[in-house]
Write a protein that holds these residues in place. Structure first.
Motif, mmCIF file in Angstrom:
data_model
loop_
_atom_site.group_PDB
_atom_site.id
_atom_site.type_symbol
_atom_site.label_atom_id
_atom_site.label_comp_id
_atom_site.label_asym_id
_atom_site.label_seq_id
_atom_site.Cartn_x
_atom_site.Cartn_y
_atom_site.Cartn_z
ATOM 1 N N ARG A 1 74.476 63.511 -36.354
ATOM 2 C CA ARG A 1 75.169 65.082 -36.358
ATOM 3 C C ARG A 1 73.780 65.894 -36.728
ATOM 4 N NH1 ARG A 1 80.848 65.082 -39.725
ATOM 5 N NH2 ARG A 1 81.884 63.988 -38.357
ATOM 6 N N GLU A 2 72.813 65.448 -37.408
ATOM 7 C CA GLU A 2 71.493 66.188 -37.443
ATOM 8 C C GLU A 2 70.592 66.067 -36.395
ATOM 9 O OE1 GLU A 2 70.532 65.919 -42.127
ATOM 10 O OE2 GLU A 2 71.676 64.202 -41.309
ATOM 11 N N LEU A 3 70.711 64.965 -35.779
ATOM 12 C CA LEU A 3 69.621 64.554 -34.846
ATOM 13 C C LEU A 3 70.399 63.599 -33.655
ATOM 14 C CD1 LEU A 3 66.949 64.887 -33.287
ATOM 15 C CD2 LEU A 3 66.135 62.973 -34.739
ATOM 16 N N GLU B 1 67.267 65.665 -25.545
ATOM 17 C CA GLU B 1 65.689 65.725 -25.060
ATOM 18 C C GLU B 1 65.025 66.778 -26.019
ATOM 19 O OE1 GLU B 1 62.410 65.543 -21.540
ATOM 20 O OE2 GLU B 1 64.634 65.892 -21.060
ATOM 21 N N GLY B 2 65.685 68.078 -25.941
ATOM 22 C CA GLY B 2 64.862 69.212 -26.356
ATOM 23 C C GLY B 2 64.900 68.969 -28.192
ATOM 24 N N ALA B 3 66.100 68.516 -28.513
ATOM 25 C CA ALA B 3 66.263 68.180 -30.079
ATOM 26 C C ALA B 3 65.363 67.108 -30.582
ATOM 27 C CB ALA B 3 67.736 67.760 -30.293
ATOM 28 N N VAL B 4 65.127 66.158 -29.784
ATOM 29 C CA VAL B 4 64.237 64.977 -30.177
ATOM 30 C C VAL B 4 62.735 65.560 -30.113
ATOM 31 C CG1 VAL B 4 63.399 62.855 -29.347
ATOM 32 C CG2 VAL B 4 65.856 63.302 -29.451
ATOM 33 N N ALA B 5 62.270 66.297 -28.923
ATOM 34 C CA ALA B 5 61.116 66.907 -29.080
ATOM 35 C C ALA B 5 60.689 67.676 -30.283
ATOM 36 C CB ALA B 5 60.587 67.571 -27.526
ATOM 37 N N ASP B 6 61.634 68.629 -30.420
ATOM 38 C CA ASP B 6 61.246 69.670 -31.408
ATOM 39 C C ASP B 6 61.466 68.925 -32.799
ATOM 40 O OD1 ASP B 6 61.476 71.556 -29.734
ATOM 41 O OD2 ASP B 6 63.494 72.166 -30.073
ATOM 42 N N ALA B 7 62.263 67.652 -33.231
ATOM 43 C CA ALA B 7 62.293 67.080 -34.194
ATOM 44 C C ALA B 7 60.973 66.440 -34.752
ATOM 45 C CB ALA B 7 63.368 66.195 -34.158
ATOM 46 N N VAL B 8 60.403 65.587 -33.528
ATOM 47 C CA VAL B 8 59.129 64.985 -33.971
ATOM 48 C C VAL B 8 58.151 65.762 -34.057
ATOM 49 C CG1 VAL B 8 57.690 63.393 -32.641
ATOM 50 C CG2 VAL B 8 60.263 62.926 -32.656
ATOM 51 N N ALA C 1 80.074 51.313 -21.856
ATOM 52 C CA ALA C 1 78.677 51.185 -21.620
ATOM 53 C C ALA C 1 77.816 52.425 -21.508
ATOM 54 C CB ALA C 1 78.365 50.231 -20.577
ATOM 55 N N GLY C 2 78.704 53.718 -21.080
ATOM 56 C CA GLY C 2 77.815 54.710 -20.943
ATOM 57 C C GLY C 2 77.433 55.327 -22.189
ATOM 58 N N ALA C 3 78.346 55.369 -23.276
ATOM 59 C CA ALA C 3 77.846 55.725 -24.654
ATOM 60 C C ALA C 3 76.851 54.785 -25.056
ATOM 61 C CB ALA C 3 78.942 55.750 -25.534
ATOM 62 N N ALA C 4 76.950 53.544 -24.960
ATOM 63 C CA ALA C 4 75.842 52.532 -25.538
ATOM 64 C C ALA C 4 74.570 52.716 -24.922
ATOM 65 C CB ALA C 4 76.173 51.049 -25.285
ATOM 66 N N GLU C 5 74.495 53.075 -23.280
ATOM 67 C CA GLU C 5 73.341 53.306 -22.752
ATOM 68 C C GLU C 5 72.709 54.506 -23.132
ATOM 69 O OE1 GLU C 5 70.554 52.643 -19.456
ATOM 70 O OE2 GLU C 5 72.124 51.332 -20.389
ATOM 71 N N ARG C 6 73.288 55.653 -23.511
ATOM 72 C CA ARG C 6 72.724 56.955 -24.096
ATOM 73 C C ARG C 6 72.129 56.633 -25.207
ATOM 74 N NH1 ARG C 6 77.713 58.695 -21.684
ATOM 75 N NH2 ARG C 6 78.531 58.733 -23.481
ATOM 76 N N GLY D 1 68.234 57.245 -25.769
ATOM 77 C CA GLY D 1 67.311 57.685 -27.071
ATOM 78 C C GLY D 1 66.190 57.256 -27.359
ATOM 79 N N PRO D 2 65.885 56.024 -27.417
ATOM 80 C CA PRO D 2 64.470 55.397 -27.560
ATOM 81 C C PRO D 2 63.450 55.926 -26.527
ATOM 82 C CG PRO D 2 66.081 53.566 -27.606
ATOM 83 C CD PRO D 2 66.745 54.704 -27.232
ATOM 84 N N ARG D 3 63.736 56.092 -25.111
ATOM 85 C CA ARG D 3 62.965 56.655 -24.183
ATOM 86 C C ARG D 3 62.725 58.062 -24.451
ATOM 87 N NH1 ARG D 3 63.865 60.042 -20.078
ATOM 88 N NH2 ARG D 3 66.197 59.751 -20.100
ATOM 89 N N LEU D 4 63.544 58.998 -25.036
ATOM 90 C CA LEU D 4 63.184 60.359 -25.757
ATOM 91 C C LEU D 4 62.303 60.275 -26.548
ATOM 92 C CD1 LEU D 4 66.496 62.015 -24.848
ATOM 93 C CD2 LEU D 4 64.412 62.033 -23.416
ATOM 94 N N LEU D 5 62.721 59.408 -27.916
ATOM 95 C CA LEU D 5 61.835 59.307 -28.858
ATOM 96 C C LEU D 5 60.322 58.957 -28.576
ATOM 97 C CD1 LEU D 5 64.255 57.777 -31.272
ATOM 98 C CD2 LEU D 5 63.309 59.816 -31.714
ATOM 99 N N ALA D 6 60.358 58.131 -27.650
ATOM 100 C CA ALA D 6 58.939 57.503 -27.312
ATOM 101 C C ALA D 6 58.186 58.551 -26.460
ATOM 102 C CB ALA D 6 59.155 56.154 -26.336
ATOM 103 N N ALA D 7 58.679 59.096 -25.792
ATOM 104 C CA ALA D 7 58.217 60.398 -24.861
ATOM 105 C C ALA D 7 57.488 61.782 -26.054
ATOM 106 C CB ALA D 7 58.978 61.129 -24.012
ATOM 107 N N ALA D 8 58.443 61.685 -27.092
ATOM 108 C CA ALA D 8 58.080 62.838 -27.883
ATOM 109 C C ALA D 8 56.949 62.287 -29.034
ATOM 110 C CB ALA D 8 59.396 63.039 -28.904
ATOM 111 N N CYS D 9 57.180 60.892 -29.193
ATOM 112 C CA CYS D 9 55.866 60.321 -30.064
ATOM 113 C C CYS D 9 54.573 60.328 -29.153
ATOM 114 C CB CYS D 9 56.548 58.892 -30.555
ATOM 115 S SG CYS D 9 57.490 58.889 -31.657
ATOM 116 N N ALA D 10 54.690 60.028 -28.160
ATOM 117 C CA ALA D 10 53.517 60.086 -27.069
ATOM 118 C C ALA D 10 52.852 61.420 -27.135
ATOM 119 C CB ALA D 10 53.838 59.608 -25.814
ATOM 120 N N GLY D 11 53.655 62.582 -27.135
ATOM 121 C CA GLY D 11 53.057 63.828 -27.037
ATOM 122 C C GLY D 11 52.563 64.155 -28.060
ATOM 123 N N SER D 12 52.969 64.049 -29.350
ATOM 124 C CA SER D 12 52.497 64.207 -30.565
ATOM 125 C C SER D 12 51.568 63.294 -31.048
ATOM 126 C CB SER D 12 53.614 64.324 -31.649
ATOM 127 O OG SER D 12 54.591 65.379 -31.143
#
Length: 304
Positions: A38-40, A45-52, A84-89, A94-105
């Motif tokens: 609920r917090e993250l 994508e935007g929330a993940v990038a901002d959080a990281v 499966a759609g929820a599991a995929e997201r 989720g890991p893809r977006l976190l990895a992109a944000a970590c790469a950027g930072s």
């Protein structure tokens, strides 16, 4: 920059996330932020990038080394077969977006994965480079998350684990504690083999790896396995739980997987080798039976 860490833990309300937060907070001068879904929302994508980005900035302003340990996951194995759609997201996007944000930072990422990426037909412990062949929607989405992390530009490691239990949330140990109080005897499958893993021990291993990653001294091997050592069937695990409760283990009867059909097939063998973990100079986790005794001694939530 000091050797102290600031650790961001998406999925921080789960049993592993809670242990990570507790462990980091025990370290003098360290910082932990463990947001729940609920917090993250790791699928935003935007929330993940901002959080990281904001966490990395806060950490560096405090002269701490930022690290992300991703404990967010869709773990309802049976439900994933029809959702499966929820599991995929959650498990892949989720890991893809976190990895992109970590790469950027420029922030190291540790991503927690599962034994379900294997087909469970092995007869000896799986090495990290063993062929993957998931048989469930859960396993397929977790494998997709692994690949997204490893294909990113982030300094990242995938850590597979299995049969995790702890004082928080639903898990096998807490289920057995409840059933021990409700039933005179019960049947538990004895033809599925794995390594029961206490969330507190897993968290300690991940924090040790995080320290290495933050120093830019992480292992060359990008995929590692981390479980308590040794192996047991679910039946043997249940009997050990009954023993810790001080009740008769003979109340637990063995049965086969065929006696409990489930929407998602369970791996018959999912023991993970920690050879790469040890070769990287990381501390091996203690034997599973010792860990279980320690868990009952140290975590009263297991029996409440």
């Amino acid at each position: 920059m000091t050797g102290r860490l600031a650790v961001l833990v998406p999925g921080g309300r789960g049993q592993l996330g809670g242990e990570l937060k507790r462990l980091v907070q025990q370290r003098s001068g360290w910082l932990a932020h463990a947001p729940g879904s609920r917090e993250l929302d790791v699928t935003d994508e935007g929330a993940v990038a901002d959080a990281v980005d904001s966490f990395a900035e806060t950490a560096r302003d405090a002269r701490l080394r930022p690290v992300v340990i991703n404990a967010a996951a869709y773990t309802a194995v049976d439900a994933a077969e029809s959702d499966a759609g929820a599991a995929e997201r959650i498990n892949a996007t989720g890991p893809r977006l976190l990895a992109a944000a970590c790469a950027g930072s420029g922030v190291p990422l540790l991503h927690v994965s599962t034994d379900y990426v294997f087909d469970g037909t092995a007869t000896e412990p799986y090495e990290p480079d063993a062929p993957t062949a998931p048989r469930t929607a859960y396993g397929r989405t977790k494998l997709a998350g692994e690949r997204a992390v490893l294909d990113s530009a982030a300094p990242a490691w995938v850590v597979r684990t299995a049969w995790v239990y702890g004082g928080g949330g639903a898990n096998f140990v807490r289920s057995m504690v409840r059933l021990a109080a409700e039933r005179p005897e019960l049947s538990v499958v004895d033809d599925q083999i794995g390594s029961p893993t206490w969330a507190a021990d897993l968290a300690a291993g991940l924090v040790e790896l995080a320290e290495r990653a933050a120093r830019r001294d992480g292992p060359r091997q990008p995929v590692l396995h981390c479980t308590n050592t040794g192996a047991a069937s679910w039946w043997e695990f249940a009997r050990a739980i009954f023993a810790e409760l001080g009740t008769d283990p003979e109340r637990v009867r063995p049965c086969g997987t065929a006696d409990f059909p489930r929407p998602a097939p369970r791996p018959a063998y999912s023991v993970l080798s920690d050879r790469a973990w040890r070769d990287a100079g990381l501390t091996p986790l203690r034997p599973w039976r010792e860990a279980l005794a320690a868990a009952f001694e140290q975590d009263p939530r297991l029996t409440t």
